[in-house]
Each structure stands twice: as structure tokens, then as C-alpha cells.
Design a protein around this motif. Structure first.
Motif, short mmCIF file in Angstrom:
data_model
loop_
_atom_site.label_atom_id
_atom_site.label_comp_id
_atom_site.label_asym_id
_atom_site.label_seq_id
_atom_site.Cartn_x
_atom_site.Cartn_y
_atom_site.Cartn_z
N ALA A 106 10.49 -0.20 25.11
CA ALA A 106 9.56 0.33 26.13
C ALA A 106 9.12 1.68 25.44
O ALA A 106 8.98 2.85 26.01
CB ALA A 106 10.73 0.53 27.18
N GLY A 107 8.69 1.48 24.18
CA GLY A 107 8.00 2.75 23.55
C GLY A 107 8.77 3.88 23.23
O GLY A 107 8.22 5.19 23.06
N LEU A 108 10.18 3.59 23.05
CA LEU A 108 11.04 4.72 22.48
C LEU A 108 11.26 4.67 20.82
O LEU A 108 11.31 3.49 20.31
CB LEU A 108 12.42 4.42 23.11
N TYR A 109 11.24 5.69 20.29
CA TYR A 109 11.33 5.70 18.86
C TYR A 109 12.16 7.08 18.50
O TYR A 109 12.51 7.74 19.48
CB TYR A 109 9.84 6.21 18.31
N ALA A 110 12.79 6.97 17.19
CA ALA A 110 13.55 8.00 16.82
C ALA A 110 13.24 8.19 15.27
O ALA A 110 12.91 7.53 14.46
CB ALA A 110 15.10 7.51 17.00
N VAL A 111 13.06 9.85 14.93
CA VAL A 111 12.62 10.11 13.73
C VAL A 111 13.83 11.20 13.33
O VAL A 111 13.88 12.20 14.04
CB VAL A 111 11.31 10.64 13.80
N GLY A 112 14.16 11.34 12.09
CA GLY A 112 15.25 12.18 11.95
C GLY A 112 16.77 11.83 11.97
O GLY A 112 17.69 12.90 11.88
N PHE A 113 16.96 10.61 12.25
CA PHE A 113 18.42 10.62 12.35
C PHE A 113 18.85 9.46 11.14
O PHE A 113 19.74 8.63 11.72
CB PHE A 113 18.47 9.78 13.77
N THR A 114 18.31 9.39 10.10
CA THR A 114 18.64 8.59 9.22
C THR A 114 19.83 8.73 8.33
O THR A 114 20.63 8.08 7.54
CB THR A 114 17.33 8.27 8.32
N ARG A 115 20.45 10.06 8.38
CA ARG A 115 21.33 10.68 7.65
C ARG A 115 21.09 10.48 6.00
O ARG A 115 21.95 10.38 5.17
CB ARG A 115 22.86 9.69 7.57
N ARG A 116 19.68 10.43 6.00
CA ARG A 116 19.15 10.72 4.56
C ARG A 116 18.26 11.77 4.18
O ARG A 116 17.27 11.62 3.54
CB ARG A 116 18.47 9.16 4.14
N GLY A 117 18.57 12.69 5.08
CA GLY A 117 17.68 14.16 4.88
C GLY A 117 16.14 13.85 5.13
O GLY A 117 15.81 12.99 5.97
N LEU A 118 15.37 14.77 4.49
CA LEU A 118 14.03 14.96 4.95
C LEU A 118 13.34 13.65 4.40
O LEU A 118 12.24 13.17 5.11
CB LEU A 118 13.54 16.25 4.18
N SER A 119 13.85 13.20 3.22
CA SER A 119 13.11 11.87 2.69
C SER A 119 13.36 10.61 3.75
O SER A 119 12.25 10.14 3.87
CB SER A 119 13.82 11.50 1.38
#
Length: 425
Positions: free
Chosen positions: A362-375
Motif C-alpha cells: 500500500a505504498g509503504l517504504y523504509a530507508v535507513g533500517f538496513t543495519r549497514r550504515g549510510l551505504s
């Protein structure tokens, strides 16, 4: 286009803003990276930031001596490299300047002091309703959660801490060791923050004792002049993580020696696997270990309880201390405001691990939760921006001849007749 009327019989008494594009929650590096990708594709968006500036965690809640722990090439955001004249490990001020330049370059203008209180998907209308503390409801087709892994400080409870009587603060409020000159300071936590705060206290002639409550991996930041992380990344291109972990631990033992004799016990799981599975970052040593060897930083076991001006450790030892700094980490705050339970877990991370945790339903996204820092955040930001951009362009193309429907919305029924309504294009 602005419509203004008084709200008489509404379901929401505040102002309603219809966003012709996604709402991005968070103006840290992750939110900025998504915004840059969308800007390049001509997709309008709104970024909501609870702080008073971009990257508020970096600007308001980091200590003065902080530098990026990894080389700059692993920390730059998409489409905009670091200036060549910056050192390999930029200072926090250089990184903040870079982020400010990034926002200016892509004309990213977040809405500051807009703390999101709730976000819920309206099944009836097929839209997201994002409500803020400022009594505003943003209505959008897409919602990008970019509030990050470190949105809230973690403050453990300790018996007797309220009776301690001395100064107690979380590391997010620590700036410099200058106010602690000549004082005995208990630093609770032995991650990168705990190590660096302890080291900074030493440089200001304070007397830190660092509480090591659990096992920790300590690696040299560099090996023969080359970044340890860079070496690990290169090895992982041809070797499994388990093998790379073993090699790193052998190198760490050769370079740093046996750190367990100083009270720093290594975990049974390798540093890279532990980072990938649990998000626990290994400590990259920049001088704290030498201070531990010399005794300038004392290592203490777990805390049993506090007394007035003293702390009792689990081994029965009692220390007199003037101040306590809690380097006890951070956590996600997503469960506190996002009203859904399919995409995010109870701890505020996507249920599907990297690289599959960037898109929900339904158009939900996530960014910055990879546990892999800025890369890792940059990788997901590119995916999210491209995905939304593709859908937005297709819907805009189909609806460009319509004067009624806004691109990205199947049914703008979210507005009641008498609501104060502002449309953002």
C-alpha cells in the motif's frame, strides 16, 4: 492551489494537506537521499522532520570529537560525492556541511518542527493519513519511513540511580570532556560511543571508568594504513562472511593483542555476522585501547546498584564517582507512531532483512533500517525513489488530461467538505 474553509463537523479538527507525491518522515541522511532521487525524477514530495534542522541527530546530539568511523567513500549519499579535499575520515562538522550542501544542491526543503504522532493507511480511500504534533494531517499515496535506527535514546533502569546525587546524562547530550576535568566519571557502555567518550574524557584529564556489560568486538580502524572496513568489503566479494570474520579476528589479535585480559570479552559470533544479524557494530579502535592498557581508562563489570556518590559493581567492588554518562545506545521509534504490523516488527525494523526490507504494501517504504550504515541506506534510497518515480510517471501520464484527479490518487475522498484543505504539488 489552496482551499480554505472552516471545519465544522470534521473527523480531524486541524489542517489537511493533500500531497501530490510521497511524504517522507525524517530529514536525516536517509530522508535526504530519497528526496534527491525523487527530485531528479521530477516527483514532488514533503519531508517531515521533528527537529529544527536537517540531520538533527548529527547536529544536536553528537559529541564534538566525532568523526565518521568509516572512510568517506562508504558514507557519501547517492548522486553527490564528498569534496575531494576532505580527509578520509571527515569530522562531524565536515559531514554536516556536506549534508547541508546536499540539501541545497537538490533543493530539498523539509518541514521542520513537525513531529509525526501517527501514520495510518485508510483502506477506504487508499491513502495514508500522517498526523503531526502541529495539528496537521498530511494525506498521501506513498509513505517513506526514514526516521532511522537511532531515533530515540535507550536509558536502562538501574537500582538507586535516582539517589545517586551526581550528574547523569545520556551520551546523546555529551559534547566534550572539558566540564569533567579532574572528575571521576562512570561511562556505561563499551560501543563506539562509550569508547570515544572515555577517550575524550582522558584527553581532558578526567578519570573515566567504562562499564562493560556485555561482550564486544574491537577491531583496529586501519591495517597497514588501509581501512579495516575497506579490506573486509574487498574480501567479501570472493569469500563468505564466516571466513572473512575469522580473518578479521586473527588480524585483530595480531594488531591489538589479547583484549580479554583487560576485561573486554569477544562475542562468540563474528563481527560481520553479528552486525548483519543484530545490528551490533564492532568498535573501531582510535586510541581507547591504549588508554585501557595504561590504566587511564578503567574497565568495570556490570552495575549492581547506585548509592549516593557511589556505584556498586556486580563483582562487589564499590567506586566513588562524580558523574555518570550513559552510552547505552539508541532504538527505532517507528512502533510509537506507525499504525501497522505487517511490514515493521515490534522493535521498529522491517521484518524482511536487507536487501528486501525497503518496500511494504500500500505504498509503504523504509530507508535507513538496513543495519549497514549510510551505504545500506543509500542502496535502499535509490530503490525507493526509482520505484515511486516509475509509478508516479505512469499515473501522471494516464491522468494528464484530467482536471479533477490528482496524480497518485485513485480517490481523493479523504477530504470532508468543510475541512481546511491545502493541496501541495
Amino acid at each position: 492551489m489552496v482551499y480554505t474553509t472552516l471545519d465544522q463537523e470534521n473527523f480531524f479538527s486541524g489542517r489537511c494537506i493533500l500531497v501530490n507525491g510521497p511524504v517522507i518522515v525524517g530529514a536525516g541522511p536517509s530522508g535526504l537521499a530519497v528526496g534527491a532521487g525523487l527530485r531528479q525524477q521530477g516527483v514532488p514530495f514533503v519531508i517531515l522532520e521533528r527537529g529544527n534542522c536537517i540531520a538533527s541527530l548529527w547536529q544536536n546530539h553528537t559529541y564534538d570529537r566525532l568523526r565518521l568511523h568509516l572512510p568517506k567513500q562508504f558514507c557519501q549519499l547517492p548522486y553527490f560525492p564528498f569534496p575531494e579535499n576532505l580527509p578520509e575520515y571527515p569530522t562531524k562538522y565536515q559531514f554536516i556541511d556536506y549534508l547541508e550542501s546536499y540539501a541545497r544542491h537538490f533543493d530539498i526543503r523539509p518541514q521542520f518542527n513537525e513531529a509525526v504522532h501517527s501514520a495510518k493507511y485508510d483502506e477506504t480511500c487508499g491513502l495514508w493519513r500522517v498526523r503531526t504534533a502541529g495539528d496537521v494531517e498530511y494525506i498521501c499515496r506513498w509513505l517513506v519511513v526514514a526516521s532511522g535506527e537511532n531515533a530515540e535514546k535507550v536509558v536502562p533502569e538501574f537500582e538507586g540511580l535516582s539517589e545517586f546525587g551526581g550528574h547523569v546524562m545520556h551520551a546523546c547530550d555529551y559534547k566534550s570532556g572539558e566540564p569533567y576535568r579532574g572528575k571521576k566519571v562512570l561511562v556505561v557502555g563499551c560501543g563506539n560511543s562509550g569508547m570515544e567518550v572515555s577517550l575524550d574524557l582522558c584527553h581532558h584529564n578526567a578519570f573515566p571508568s567504562m562499564v562493560v556489560r556485555s561482550s564486544v568486538h574491537v577491531l583496529p580502524r586501519e591495517i597497514i594504513g588501509k581501512s579495516t572496513f575497506d579490506i573486509a568489503v574487498s574480501m567479501m566479494k570472493c569469500l563468505p562472511v564466516s571466513v572473512v570474520d575469522k580473518i578479521l579476528l586473527v588480524i585483530a589479535r595480531l594488531v591489538l593483542g589479547n583484549i580479554e585480559k583487560y576485561g573486554l570479552k569477544r562475542p562468540s559470533v563474528g563481527p560481520l555476522k553479528l552486525k548483519n544479524d543484530e545490528g551490533k557494530t564492532p568498535v573501531l579502535d582510535i586510541g581507547a585501547l591504549q588508554k585501557i592498557r595504561s590504566g587511564e581508562i578503567k574497565v568495570a563489570p556490570g552495575i549492581k546498584k547506585f548509592w549516593f556518590g557511589r556505584v556498586e559493581l556486580v563483582n562487589g567492588e564499590i567506586l566513588e564517582v562524580n558523574s555518570v554518562i550513559l552510552a547505552t545506545g539508541y532504538c527505532s521509534n517507528v512502533p510509537a507512531w506507525l499504525k501497522e504490523n505487517e511490514f515493521f516488527s515490534k522493535d521498529g525494523f522491517p521484518i524482511s532483512p536487507f536487501p528486501n526490507g525497503w518496500k511494504g504494501r500500500a505504498g509503504l517504504y523504509a530507508v535507513g533500517f538496513t543495519r549497514r550504515g549510510l551505504s545500506g541506506a543509500s542502496v535502499d534510497a535509490i530503490k525507493v525513489a526509482n520505484d515511486i518515480g516509475k509509478i508516479w510517471k505512469e499515473e501522471t501520464k494516464h491522468k494528464k488530461h484530467s482536471s479533477v484527479t490528482v496524480a497518485g490518487f485513485n480517490n481523493p475522498c479523504a477530504m470532508k467538505k468543510d475541512s481546511l484543505f491545502v493541496q501541495v504539488n
